[in-house]
Design a protein around this motif. Structure first.
Motif, PDB file in Angstrom:
ATOM      1  N   SER A 181       0.828  -1.291  -0.027  1.00 31.27           N
ATOM      2  CA  SER A 181      -0.101   0.096   0.024  1.00 31.27           C
ATOM      3  C   SER A 181       0.742   1.113   0.037  1.00 31.27           C
ATOM      4  N   ASP A 182       2.196   1.134   0.476  1.00 32.07           N
ATOM      5  CA  ASP A 182       3.169   2.106   0.560  1.00 32.07           C
ATOM      6  C   ASP A 182       3.993   2.246  -0.727  1.00 32.07           C
ATOM      7  N   PHE A 183       3.619   1.431  -2.025  1.00 30.28           N
ATOM      8  CA  PHE A 183       4.486   1.469  -3.019  1.00 30.28           C
ATOM      9  C   PHE A 183       4.462   2.952  -3.738  1.00 30.28           C
ATOM     10  N   GLN A 184       3.720   3.566  -3.929  1.00 26.18           N
ATOM     11  CA  GLN A 184       3.645   4.969  -4.442  1.00 26.18           C
ATOM     12  C   GLN A 184       4.756   5.801  -3.921  1.00 26.18           C
ATOM     13  N   PHE A 185       4.859   5.823  -2.807  1.00 31.90           N
ATOM     14  CA  PHE A 185       5.982   6.619  -1.979  1.00 31.90           C
ATOM     15  C   PHE A 185       7.381   5.846  -2.290  1.00 31.90           C
ATOM     16  N   VAL A 186       7.221   4.511  -2.292  1.00 28.03           N
ATOM     17  CA  VAL A 186       8.744   3.968  -2.730  1.00 28.03           C
ATOM     18  C   VAL A 186       9.068   4.421  -4.143  1.00 28.03           C
ATOM     19  N   HIS A 187       8.144   4.355  -4.950  1.00 28.62           N
ATOM     20  CA  HIS A 187       8.315   4.873  -6.393  1.00 28.62           C
ATOM     21  C   HIS A 187       8.803   6.210  -6.439  1.00 28.62           C
ATOM     22  N   GLU A 188       8.484   6.968  -5.416  1.00 27.28           N
ATOM     23  CA  GLU A 188       8.990   8.524  -5.607  1.00 27.28           C
ATOM     24  C   GLU A 188      10.555   8.392  -4.925  1.00 27.28           C
ATOM     25  N   MET A 189      10.699   7.415  -4.163  1.00 31.69           N
ATOM     26  CA  MET A 189      11.836   7.312  -3.547  1.00 31.69           C
ATOM     27  C   MET A 189      12.923   6.834  -4.571  1.00 31.69           C
ATOM     28  N   ILE A 190      12.281   5.958  -5.326  1.00 24.77           N
ATOM     29  CA  ILE A 190      13.260   5.595  -6.606  1.00 24.77           C
ATOM     30  C   ILE A 190      13.765   6.545  -7.408  1.00 24.77           C
ATOM     31  N   GLU A 191      12.943   7.415  -7.462  1.00 22.57           N
ATOM     32  CA  GLU A 191      12.973   8.571  -8.494  1.00 22.57           C
ATOM     33  C   GLU A 191      13.904   9.797  -7.915  1.00 22.57           C
ATOM     34  N   GLN A 192      13.923   9.815  -6.752  1.00 21.94           N
ATOM     35  CA  GLN A 192      14.490  11.024  -6.052  1.00 21.94           C
ATOM     36  C   GLN A 192      15.951  10.553  -5.590  1.00 21.94           C
ATOM     37  N   SER A 212      25.935   0.814  13.670  1.00 20.20           N
ATOM     38  CA  SER A 212      26.402   1.107  12.446  1.00 20.20           C
ATOM     39  C   SER A 212      25.307   1.973  11.759  1.00 20.20           C
ATOM     40  N   LYS A 213      24.190   2.457  12.132  1.00 21.48           N
ATOM     41  CA  LYS A 213      23.369   3.280  11.385  1.00 21.48           C
ATOM     42  C   LYS A 213      22.577   2.531  10.256  1.00 21.48           C
ATOM     43  N   ARG A 214      22.452   1.269  10.532  1.00 18.49           N
ATOM     44  CA  ARG A 214      21.964   0.330   9.416  1.00 18.49           C
ATOM     45  C   ARG A 214      20.684   0.693   9.201  1.00 18.49           C
ATOM     46  N   LEU A 215      19.624   1.037  10.174  1.00 20.00           N
ATOM     47  CA  LEU A 215      18.444   1.016  10.193  1.00 20.00           C
ATOM     48  C   LEU A 215      17.980   2.650  10.082  1.00 20.00           C
ATOM     49  N   ILE A 216      17.332   2.894   8.955  1.00 12.15           N
ATOM     50  CA  ILE A 216      16.744   4.229   9.022  1.00 12.15           C
ATOM     51  C   ILE A 216      15.216   4.445   8.838  1.00 12.15           C
ATOM     52  N   PRO A 217      14.387   4.803   9.685  1.00 10.80           N
ATOM     53  CA  PRO A 217      13.028   4.805   9.666  1.00 10.80           C
ATOM     54  C   PRO A 217      12.349   6.056   9.027  1.00 10.80           C
ATOM     55  N   VAL A 218      11.419   5.781   8.055  1.00 10.89           N
ATOM     56  CA  VAL A 218      11.076   6.892   7.257  1.00 10.89           C
ATOM     57  C   VAL A 218       9.570   7.008   7.539  1.00 10.89           C
ATOM     58  N   VAL A 219       9.021   8.328   7.824  1.00  9.11           N
ATOM     59  CA  VAL A 219       7.291   8.317   7.828  1.00  9.11           C
ATOM     60  C   VAL A 219       7.069   9.434   6.937  1.00  9.11           C
ATOM     61  N   TYR A 220       6.053   9.053   6.076  1.00  9.64           N
ATOM     62  CA  TYR A 220       5.681   9.772   4.979  1.00  9.64           C
ATOM     63  C   TYR A 220       4.413  10.453   5.154  1.00  9.64           C
ATOM     64  N   GLY A 228      11.880  20.155   2.492  1.00 10.96           N
ATOM     65  CA  GLY A 228      12.550  20.763   1.515  1.00 10.96           C
ATOM     66  C   GLY A 228      14.138  20.138   1.442  1.00 10.96           C
ATOM     67  N   TRP A 229      14.638  19.624   2.827  1.00  8.78           N
ATOM     68  CA  TRP A 229      15.735  18.775   2.536  1.00  8.78           C
ATOM     69  C   TRP A 229      15.589  17.338   3.061  1.00  8.78           C
ATOM     70  N   PHE A 230      14.265  17.015   2.968  1.00 14.75           N
ATOM     71  CA  PHE A 230      13.973  15.504   3.386  1.00 14.75           C
ATOM     72  C   PHE A 230      15.041  14.484   2.571  1.00 14.75           C
ATOM     73  N   TRP A 231      15.098  14.566   1.248  1.00 13.45           N
ATOM     74  CA  TRP A 231      15.684  13.734   0.213  1.00 13.45           C
ATOM     75  C   TRP A 231      17.362  13.676   0.357  1.00 13.45           C
ATOM     76  N   SER A 232      17.682  14.928   0.415  1.00 15.43           N
ATOM     77  CA  SER A 232      19.173  15.491   0.451  1.00 15.43           C
ATOM     78  C   SER A 232      19.800  14.446   1.932  1.00 15.43           C
ATOM     79  N   ARG A 233      19.069  14.797   3.137  1.00 12.28           N
ATOM     80  CA  ARG A 233      19.359  14.080   4.465  1.00 12.28           C
ATOM     81  C   ARG A 233      19.213  12.610   4.378  1.00 12.28           C
TER      82      ARG A 233
END
Length: 288
Positions: free
Chosen positions: A162-173, A241-249, A275-280
């Protein structure tokens, strides 16, 4: 020893039979014995300790609906020492002979079936077999090359359908911009026909530097996401190791998962930080 005599003399070498030989019926029965907390007899926590899991890993397993299942799955995926013989040795050392006596016939049967299947001749004869020797164990992603090294990724993306639309945006960004990151998206990158749990564990542990967890209400109800998150947490106790990064969209009606509350979150729901979400996020994934 031939497979047909296995039930009569399993003592040949049960340590050489991988844990994957045990089917769901045996694992369910093990759970009935080990899941209940027991102050007298050894329970699943004692078994996990004997398997070498740390305190934090065991606490993570405790949040699972079936901690015995989770312990066996992660142990099986993590090490080649996860064998039927080793499991029996652990139960014997912990003085759980009651489990061994009750389940030994079923375990023997599973091992016999496993060895029989392994000893069966291939369907194709060598003359028509198109397979060639591989440089690594198996091809599991569309980018794997049998003559080269396994395909590696900057991050594994843990998400619900159900969250794949955001995953697709993540791929593009992240992939199609100057960041040029390489993401492992299961539905896009993994070849069909393999065991989901085994392949997922291998990708997270051996192929991906990080894991991005897309948090949503649907994520909280996903057994697959639950396994992926807890397995990744077991590989980096204390998030060293900062291996896991949680994202809330998007906003959530359910509480944020407690096992991830100690991690820094990338929050896409706050307009002031978009504004700086993707760069971060890209910077975090690009760390060596």
């Amino acid at each position: 020893m031939c497979a047909t005599k296995l039930c009569e003399d399993l003592k040949c070498d049960p340590g050489s039979v991988p844990l994957v030989a045990l089917n769901m019926n045996v694992r369910k029965r093990l759970s009935l014995y080990l899941n209940p907390r027991n102050t007298v007899a050894a329970d699943w926590m004692s078994v996990a300790e004997s398997m070498g899991f740390t305190y934090l890993e065991i606490k993570n397993f405790e949040t699972s609906k079936n901690p015995t299942f989770m312990t066996l799955d992660v142990w099986q995926a993590r090490t080649t020492d996860a064998t039927v013989g080793k499991l029996l040795d652990i139960l014997e050392t912990l003085e759980r002979s009651d489990i061994i006596e009750e389940l030994r016939p079923l375990i023997d049967l599973d091992v016999k079936k496993y060895l029989q299947k392994r000893s069966e001749p291939p369907v194709q004869v060598p003359e028509v077999d198109s397979c060639v020797p591989r440089a690594h164990d198996r091809d599991i992603t569309v980018g794997d090359n049998s003559e080269g090294s396994p395909e590696l990724f900057d991050a594994f993306i843990c998400y619900c359908q159900s969250d794949f639309q955001f995953v697709h945006e993540m791929i593009e960004q992240l992939e199609q911009t100057e960041y040029n990151l390489k993401l492992c998206v299961f539905d896009r990158d993994v070849l069909p026909g393999s065991c989901v749990w085994t392949i997922t564990a291998e990708l997270i542990e051996k192929r991906c530097k990080r894991m991005v967890v897309v948090i949503s209400d649907e994520y909280l109800r996903s057994d697959a996401c639950d396994f992926q998150t807890k397995f990744a947490l077991s590989l980096c106790p204390g998030a060293r190791s900062k291996r896991l990064i949680p994202v809330v969209y998007k906003s959530m009606s359910e509480p944020f998962p407690s096992i991830l509350r100690f991690l820094t979150i990338c929050d896409y729901t706050r307009p002031c930080t978009q504004g700086w979400f993707w760069s971060r996020l890209a910077k975090a994934l690009a760390l060596s």
